[in-house]
Motif scaffolding. Structure first.
Motif, short mmCIF file in Angstrom:
data_model
loop_
_atom_site.label_atom_id
_atom_site.label_comp_id
_atom_site.label_asym_id
_atom_site.label_seq_id
_atom_site.Cartn_x
_atom_site.Cartn_y
_atom_site.Cartn_z
N LEU A 17 0.94 -1.33 0.15
CA LEU A 17 0.06 0.23 0.02
C LEU A 17 0.75 1.38 0.08
CD1 LEU A 17 -2.70 1.48 -0.08
CD2 LEU A 17 -2.97 1.11 2.39
N LYS A 18 1.70 1.33 0.78
CA LYS A 18 2.79 2.43 0.82
C LYS A 18 3.35 2.82 -0.52
CE LYS A 18 3.74 2.85 5.68
NZ LYS A 18 4.62 2.91 6.98
N ARG A 19 3.83 1.76 -1.22
CA ARG A 19 4.38 2.01 -2.47
C ARG A 19 3.33 2.51 -3.51
NH1 ARG A 19 5.89 -3.44 -5.36
NH2 ARG A 19 3.63 -3.40 -5.87
N CYS A 20 1.97 2.10 -3.29
CA CYS A 20 0.94 2.48 -4.15
C CYS A 20 0.59 4.02 -3.91
CB CYS A 20 -0.34 1.67 -3.89
SG CYS A 20 -1.70 2.51 -4.73
N LEU A 21 0.72 4.36 -2.64
CA LEU A 21 0.42 5.74 -2.12
C LEU A 21 1.45 6.79 -2.82
CD1 LEU A 21 -1.60 5.04 0.96
CD2 LEU A 21 -2.59 5.40 -1.05
N ASP A 22 2.71 6.18 -2.65
CA ASP A 22 3.87 7.03 -2.86
C ASP A 22 3.92 7.33 -4.24
OD1 ASP A 22 4.86 7.13 -0.17
OD2 ASP A 22 6.16 5.46 -0.43
N SER A 23 3.59 6.38 -5.10
CA SER A 23 3.42 6.37 -6.45
C SER A 23 2.43 7.68 -6.90
CB SER A 23 3.08 5.34 -7.55
OG SER A 23 1.82 4.91 -7.10
N VAL A 24 1.30 7.82 -6.08
CA VAL A 24 0.51 8.72 -6.31
C VAL A 24 0.95 10.13 -6.04
CG1 VAL A 24 -1.93 9.87 -5.65
CG2 VAL A 24 -1.70 7.40 -5.76
N LEU A 25 1.68 10.21 -4.85
CA LEU A 25 2.49 11.48 -4.41
C LEU A 25 3.64 12.00 -5.43
CD1 LEU A 25 2.79 10.88 -0.61
CD2 LEU A 25 1.23 12.54 -1.50
N ALA A 26 3.87 11.10 -6.09
CA ALA A 26 5.18 11.14 -7.06
C ALA A 26 4.78 11.79 -8.46
CB ALA A 26 5.91 9.96 -7.13
N GLN A 27 3.26 12.05 -8.65
CA GLN A 27 2.92 12.28 -9.78
C GLN A 27 3.21 13.80 -10.33
OE1 GLN A 27 0.74 10.38 -12.36
NE2 GLN A 27 1.82 8.94 -10.88
N THR A 28 3.71 13.83 -11.66
CA THR A 28 4.01 14.94 -11.89
C THR A 28 2.82 16.09 -12.23
OG1 THR A 28 4.28 14.15 -14.30
CG2 THR A 28 6.08 14.30 -13.10
N PHE A 29 1.69 15.34 -12.28
CA PHE A 29 0.21 16.18 -12.19
C PHE A 29 -0.04 16.29 -10.79
CE2 PHE A 29 -4.15 16.32 -12.77
CZ PHE A 29 -4.28 17.25 -13.80
N GLN A 97 4.32 9.97 -14.51
CA GLN A 97 3.88 10.63 -15.64
C GLN A 97 2.41 10.41 -15.86
OE1 GLN A 97 7.49 10.63 -17.77
NE2 GLN A 97 6.96 12.60 -18.53
N LEU A 98 1.85 9.39 -15.35
CA LEU A 98 0.53 8.49 -15.95
C LEU A 98 -0.38 9.75 -15.90
CD1 LEU A 98 -1.03 5.30 -14.62
CD2 LEU A 98 -2.20 7.28 -15.05
N LEU A 99 -0.62 10.45 -14.82
CA LEU A 99 -1.93 11.31 -14.70
C LEU A 99 -1.61 12.47 -15.79
CD1 LEU A 99 -2.69 11.67 -10.87
CD2 LEU A 99 -3.72 10.14 -12.75
N ASP A 124 9.42 -5.76 -6.27
CA ASP A 124 9.27 -4.59 -5.79
C ASP A 124 9.63 -3.12 -6.43
OD1 ASP A 124 8.00 -6.00 -3.63
OD2 ASP A 124 9.73 -5.84 -2.57
N SER A 125 10.32 -3.52 -7.41
CA SER A 125 10.79 -2.24 -8.12
C SER A 125 10.40 -2.34 -9.64
CB SER A 125 12.36 -2.09 -8.14
OG SER A 125 13.03 -3.33 -8.57
N PHE A 126 10.25 -0.93 -10.06
CA PHE A 126 9.67 -0.88 -11.72
C PHE A 126 10.59 0.19 -12.48
CE2 PHE A 126 6.01 -2.20 -8.89
CZ PHE A 126 5.67 -3.37 -9.72
N LYS A 127 10.43 -0.06 -13.68
CA LYS A 127 11.17 0.84 -14.51
C LYS A 127 10.30 2.15 -14.56
CE LYS A 127 12.98 -2.63 -17.69
NZ LYS A 127 12.93 -3.36 -18.94
N LYS A 128 10.94 3.38 -14.33
CA LYS A 128 10.52 4.42 -14.35
C LYS A 128 11.10 5.62 -15.12
CE LYS A 128 8.53 3.57 -9.91
NZ LYS A 128 8.19 4.18 -8.26
#
Length: 316
Positions: A17-29, A97-99, A124-128
């Motif tokens: 869950l934290k990884r998911c929510l952190d990916s929201v916080l990391a949005q460029t939008f 950059q999804l959003l 646990d890691s993904f290409k970004k």
């Protein structure tokens, strides 16, 4: 007012869950709200969500008794205040950059729907890597259902987390409660309305191959019944004479794929569940055959003959 409402249902995913929510916080939008639905999760999900809501007011948390993924999503959507909706699964994560990309394409083409690709991973890691937005290649269509074939270069996916939706386009469309595999009937309900759609092959979503997910669970008869429910709901929409061509396409391209998965679940089930699952699968085949949804087209012939034997009451 936020421009995108992100719906995040949560149940027994504290590991991710934290990884998911952190990916929201990391949005460029940044103009988003995240409506997080704690679906009665017995682990630390509720506390984690509350923690993030304290850190950032864009996170809004609902705590409810466990009602299942479909109702969690439906309840989250009811509280959305934005013009666009995005469904994010809480064991997965988003490209930064999804959003930005999805919203930009929706605005550029005045689209009802934006569809993009995804990565599969059991790590646990993904290409970004940074994506050059100016080099994005897209396809525009006003009848995206015909992009549902696996042979299509620009392809519509069955799942909901590869799509940004114009909120008003989802009016009257909800996830079917209390079933597994709720994404595909929702997707085809949306496609029946022929949304103006932008498709990019750029992969913006990171799908976690989670051993605890529904798709990884051992086979049981309820899974067969749930798939049948989904297919029946699609048929009820597409039997409209105005969707005759679309129904023919689904008969050739969607139904064979779904039945292949059903047969696989039955064949690989344990010895206790296998006969029960084949019994349910046979009921499904008879029903779909009576609806005119089964013909040899689109099926591997060996599987088609298995279906016909089951329909005719013969042993597989």
């Amino acid at each position: 007012m936020p421009k995108i409402s992100i719906i995040i249902p949560c149940y027994k995913v504290e590991k991710y869950l934290k990884r998911c929510l952190d990916s929201v916080l990391a949005q460029t939008f940044c103009e988003w709200e995240a409506i997080c639905v704690d679906d009665g999760s017995p682990d630390e999900c509720g506390n984690i969500l509350d923690e993030y809501a304290k850190r950032d007011s864009r996170f809004k948390v609902i705590h409810q008794e466990n009602q299942g993924l479909s109702i969690a999503r439906n309840n989250g959507k009811k509280l959305a205040t934005s013009d666009y909706i995005y469904f994010l699964d809480s064991d997965d994560s988003m490209h930064p950059q999804l959003l930005e990309i999805a919203y930009g394409l929706a605005q550029k083409y005045d689209a009802d729907l934006v569809n993009f690709g995804y990565y599969n991973s059991d790590k646990d890691s993904f290409k970004k890597q940074q994506i050059d937005i100016n080099k994005l290649k897209t396809k525009i269509t006003n009848n995206p259902i015909f992009q549902g074939s696996r042979k299509e270069k620009y392809r519509i996916h069955f799942n909901v987390w590869t799509k940004l939706y114009k909120k008003e386009f989802l009016d009257g469309i909800e996830f079917i409660p209390k079933i597994h595999f709720e994404d595909f009937p929702h997707t085809f309900a949306v496609l029946s309305k022929k949304p103006k759609t932008v498709i990019t092959r750029e992969r913006l979503y990171f799908y976690q191959l989670n051993d605890g997910s529904i798709s990884k669970q051992s086979g049981n008869p309820q899974q067969i019944r749930d798939y049948h429910t989904g297919i029946k709901s699609i048929y009820e929409i597409y039997k409209n004479p105005k969707l005759k061509k679309e129904l023919a396409f689904l008969k050739k391209n969607l139904v064979p794929n779904l039945l292949k998965q059903q047969l696989g679940r039955c064949s690989h089930a344990d010895e206790t569940n296998k006969p029960l699952m084949f019994e349910e699968f046979t009921k499904e085949l008879i029903d779909l055959n009576n609806k005119g949804l089964i013909s040899w087209r689109g099926h591997k012939l060996s599987r088609y003959f298995i279906y016909k034997k089951l329909i005719n009451g013969e042993k597989k």
